[in-house]
Motif scaffolding. Structure first.
Motif, PDB file in Angstrom:
ATOM      1  N   GLY A 225       0.772  -1.230   0.000  1.00  0.00           N
ATOM      2  CA  GLY A 225       0.000   0.000   0.000  1.00  0.00           C
ATOM      3  C   GLY A 225       0.802   1.279   0.000  1.00  0.00           C
ATOM      4  N   ALA A 226       2.121   1.177  -0.052  1.00  0.00           N
ATOM      5  CA  ALA A 226       2.938   2.391  -0.163  1.00  0.00           C
ATOM      6  C   ALA A 226       2.645   3.065  -1.498  1.00  0.00           C
ATOM      7  N   LYS A 227       2.749   4.389  -1.524  1.00  0.00           N
ATOM      8  CA  LYS A 227       2.444   5.150  -2.737  1.00  0.00           C
ATOM      9  C   LYS A 227       3.693   5.769  -3.364  1.00  0.00           C
ATOM     10  N   GLY A 228       4.849   5.222  -3.023  1.00  0.00           N
ATOM     11  CA  GLY A 228       6.127   5.658  -3.557  1.00  0.00           C
ATOM     12  C   GLY A 228       7.213   5.061  -2.691  1.00  0.00           C
ATOM     13  N   ILE A 229       8.457   5.331  -3.026  1.00  0.00           N
ATOM     14  CA  ILE A 229       9.566   4.809  -2.228  1.00  0.00           C
ATOM     15  C   ILE A 229      10.675   5.844  -2.128  1.00  0.00           C
ATOM     16  N   LEU A 230      11.531   5.654  -1.127  1.00  0.00           N
ATOM     17  CA  LEU A 230      12.764   6.423  -0.966  1.00  0.00           C
ATOM     18  C   LEU A 230      13.930   5.501  -1.287  1.00  0.00           C
ATOM     19  N   VAL A 231      14.833   5.958  -2.155  1.00  0.00           N
ATOM     20  CA  VAL A 231      16.013   5.174  -2.525  1.00  0.00           C
ATOM     21  C   VAL A 231      17.258   6.024  -2.293  1.00  0.00           C
ATOM     22  N   ILE A 232      18.332   5.385  -1.831  1.00  0.00           N
ATOM     23  CA  ILE A 232      19.607   6.063  -1.617  1.00  0.00           C
ATOM     24  C   ILE A 232      20.565   5.658  -2.738  1.00  0.00           C
ATOM     25  N   LEU A 252       5.313   4.016  -9.539  1.00  0.00           N
ATOM     26  CA  LEU A 252       5.172   4.837  -8.341  1.00  0.00           C
ATOM     27  C   LEU A 252       6.287   5.881  -8.328  1.00  0.00           C
ATOM     28  N   PRO A 253       6.067   7.029  -7.680  1.00  0.00           N
ATOM     29  CA  PRO A 253       7.115   8.044  -7.613  1.00  0.00           C
ATOM     30  C   PRO A 253       8.290   7.603  -6.741  1.00  0.00           C
ATOM     31  N   ILE A 254       9.458   8.160  -7.049  1.00  0.00           N
ATOM     32  CA  ILE A 254      10.692   7.805  -6.353  1.00  0.00           C
ATOM     33  C   ILE A 254      11.339   9.070  -5.806  1.00  0.00           C
ATOM     34  N   MET A 255      11.639   9.036  -4.520  1.00  0.00           N
ATOM     35  CA  MET A 255      12.378  10.119  -3.873  1.00  0.00           C
ATOM     36  C   MET A 255      13.814   9.637  -3.675  1.00  0.00           C
ATOM     37  N   ALA A 256      14.793  10.486  -4.007  1.00  0.00           N
ATOM     38  CA  ALA A 256      16.204  10.119  -3.879  1.00  0.00           C
ATOM     39  C   ALA A 256      16.816  10.853  -2.698  1.00  0.00           C
ATOM     40  N   HIS A 257      17.548  10.128  -1.864  1.00  0.00           N
ATOM     41  CA  HIS A 257      18.177  10.692  -0.665  1.00  0.00           C
ATOM     42  C   HIS A 257      19.685  10.865  -0.889  1.00  0.00           C
ATOM     43  N   PRO A 258      20.299  11.940  -0.343  1.00  0.00           N
ATOM     44  CA  PRO A 258      21.699  12.236  -0.634  1.00  0.00           C
ATOM     45  C   PRO A 258      22.731  11.508   0.219  1.00  0.00           C
TER      46      PRO A 258
END
Length: 375
Positions: A225-232, A252-258
């Motif tokens: 049920g997640a609506k996106g993910i965070l990837v490093i 799904l949308p992807i957020m990138a972490h630094p």
């Protein structure tokens, strides 16, 4: 353009040595053999990098534009990155600061699936900045983290993002945690909708585990049920983002972490420019949101560096859709107006540790922030 270009910041005492360094970059990033051994014809005319210009920009500082043919990059992102800054990353005084895409590059690497425009649709937030609480800290159990997800989503958060330190630890294992947190955010969204709220929160868990588990864990998150993910990408590689962004079944949308990327930008003479790494390269990989430290926080990025990142995230000439900059790193409620003034409404505002001071009244803080952000 027949070839795509990369601009490098070179450190050299004079024009002759700057030109020699540029030629070394072009050779190392493509053929990596002595120049006199380069075969004529296709290899020399097409595959070999080409120095197009070398111009002085300061005392012992030069800008070199080197063009490359798509044949050198092939069709996979790792090799494209190898061409952009492969062996040249080991040369002293070489920093990649700009990418000039051509049609070949855009066709093979289409960028973000959703981008800034798509996130408006997914969240239902027609205007105003995006409010993104960070769920933490590491060491909390699953029930505690799910409770934070519910409280922040219920109060009006747009994106409920896990902290990058939440991986697959015993305190809150990934598969168990994602299922509970996704359910908590779904319940909050149902209650918001019942009250007439047209916006909804997207829950983005942080992908942990091993490198060969990224796709499996991302699809588990989707099914939970997640609506996106965070990837490093500094840990799993930029191609981990690219593969998911181009997978029509993920969608799904992807957020990138630094995390782990600091050494690539912090030296003035090596690595990448801030805008290129956190803007252009994130777009190239397919991230929809790029997280980076806001100036004045605890990490020391300058105002100009942050402006460069935001500009690269939105540049109409960039690869694919414009994406959302996401400044964070020790931000507090009182800084939100300044953040929106700098980045505009297409901005994901991260707030983490400071929110935890509010305890069970964290929802009140979220509502105050929502009002400050508008929308």
């Amino acid at each position: 353009m027949e070839r795509f270009g990369v601009t490098y910041r070179l450190v050299a005492p004079d024009e002759a040595r700057a030109t020699s360094l540029a030629e070394a970059v072009a050779l190392e990033n493509t053929l990596e053999i002595p120049r006199d051994l380069v075969p004529g014809g296709y290899v020399e005319d097409v595959v070999l990098g080409r120095v197009d210009a070398v111009e002085r920009t300061g005392e012992s500082v030069w800008a070199a534009r080197i063009s490359y043919h798509i044949d050198a990059a092939g069709r996979e992102l790792p090799q494209l990155m190898n061409v952009i800054l492969g062996n040249a990353s080991i040369l002293r005084g070489v920093k990649a600061i700009g990418l000039q895409a051509n049609d070949d590059l855009r066709e093979r690497f289409p960028g973000a699936r959703f981008g800034a425009e798509g996130l408006r649709r997914l969240t239902g937030r027609a205007s105003g900045g995006y409010l993104c609480p960070v769920i933490k800290p590491q060491g909390s159990d699953t029930d505690t983290l799910a409770r934070l997800c519910y409280l922040t989503a219920r109060a009006g958060a747009d994106i409920v993002k896990e902290d990058h330190g939440l991986a697959n630890q015993d305190a809150a294992p990934f598969r168990e945690r994602v299922k509970a947190c996704a359910a908590a955010v779904a319940r909050a969204n149902e209650e918001r909708a019942a009250e007439g709220d047209g916006a909804r929160a997207l829950y983005l868990p942080n992908i942990g585990g091993h490198g060969d588990e990224v796709r499996d864990l991302a699809f588990h998150a989707k099914e939970a049920g997640a609506k996106g993910i965070l990837v490093i990408p500094g840990l799993f590689g930029f191609d981990a983002i690219n593969r998911l962004a181009q997978d029509p079944d993920f969608d799904l949308p992807i957020m990138a972490h630094p995390s782990h990327l600091g050494p690539y930008v912090l030296s003035s003479g090596q690595g990448y420019g801030h805008g290129m790494l956190f803007g252009q390269m994130m777009r190239l990989a397919g991230a929809d949101i790029s997280v980076f430290p806001h100036h004045g926080g605890r990490f020391g990025f300058t105002l100009r560096e942050c402006e460069d990142i935001a500009r690269a995230c939105r540049d109409a000439d960039g690869v694919g859709r414009p994406i959302l900059p996401s400044p964070g790193g020790g931000m507090s409620v009182d800084r939100l107006p300044d953040i929106i003034a700098l980045y505009g409404e297409d901005c994901v505002c991260l707030l983490g540790g400071s929110l935890l001071r509010h305890g069970e009244r964290i929802g009140d803080a979220i509502r105050d922030m929502r009002q400050a952000l508008g929308g």
